[in-house]
Design a protein around this motif. Structure first.
Motif, PDB file in Angstrom:
ATOM      1  N   ASP A  52       0.855  -1.180   0.000  1.00  0.00           N
ATOM      2  CA  ASP A  52       0.000   0.000   0.000  1.00  0.00           C
ATOM      3  C   ASP A  52       0.897   1.237   0.000  1.00  0.00           C
ATOM      4  O   ASP A  52       1.523   1.554   1.006  1.00  0.00           O
ATOM      5  CB  ASP A  52      -0.913  -0.024   1.226  1.00  0.00           C
ATOM      6  N   ASP A  54       1.890   5.090   0.037  1.00  0.00           N
ATOM      7  CA  ASP A  54       1.451   6.404   0.498  1.00  0.00           C
ATOM      8  C   ASP A  54       2.421   7.410  -0.134  1.00  0.00           C
ATOM      9  O   ASP A  54       3.485   7.698   0.417  1.00  0.00           O
ATOM     10  CB  ASP A  54       1.492   6.469   2.027  1.00  0.00           C
ATOM     11  N   GLU A  56       2.172  10.578  -0.645  1.00  0.00           N
ATOM     12  CA  GLU A  56       2.287  11.859   0.051  1.00  0.00           C
ATOM     13  C   GLU A  56       3.400  11.826   1.101  1.00  0.00           C
ATOM     14  O   GLU A  56       4.142  12.788   1.277  1.00  0.00           O
ATOM     15  CB  GLU A  56       0.955  12.204   0.710  1.00  0.00           C
ATOM     16  N   ASN A  57       3.532  10.691   1.803  1.00  0.00           N
ATOM     17  CA  ASN A  57       4.559  10.541   2.837  1.00  0.00           C
ATOM     18  C   ASN A  57       5.755   9.723   2.362  1.00  0.00           C
ATOM     19  O   ASN A  57       6.658   9.450   3.138  1.00  0.00           O
ATOM     20  CB  ASN A  57       3.966   9.894   4.091  1.00  0.00           C
TER      21      ASN A  57
END
Length: 70
Positions: A52, A54, A56-57
């Motif tokens: 998964d 992420d 953005e981070n």
């Protein structure tokens, strides 16, 4: 890491690998308390491992999904 146990409509989520044990030969999944006591035991029907992202981070989480029955 995220471990998802799906038992029909019931879904439980764990974030610590020591909370869940998968026994592939006997096709069992066991869940444990923080002190290591057995909570539940299930029959393993299917397992899936995904990533998964992420973005953005700038992180990726490993997601293990276990389909089980009592």
């Amino acid at each position: 890491m995220k471990i998802i146990i799906k038992n029909g409509e019931s879904i439980k989520e764990y974030h610590d690998a020591s909370d869940v044990s998968v026994l592939p030969k006997s096709k069992l999944v066991r869940t444990f308390t923080e002190d290591g006591s057995l909570i539940e035991e299930f029959k393993l029907l299917d397992k899936k491992i995904t990533l998964d992202d992420d973005l953005e981070n700038d992180e990726t989480e490993i997601v293990v999904t276990l389909d089980v029955t009592k």
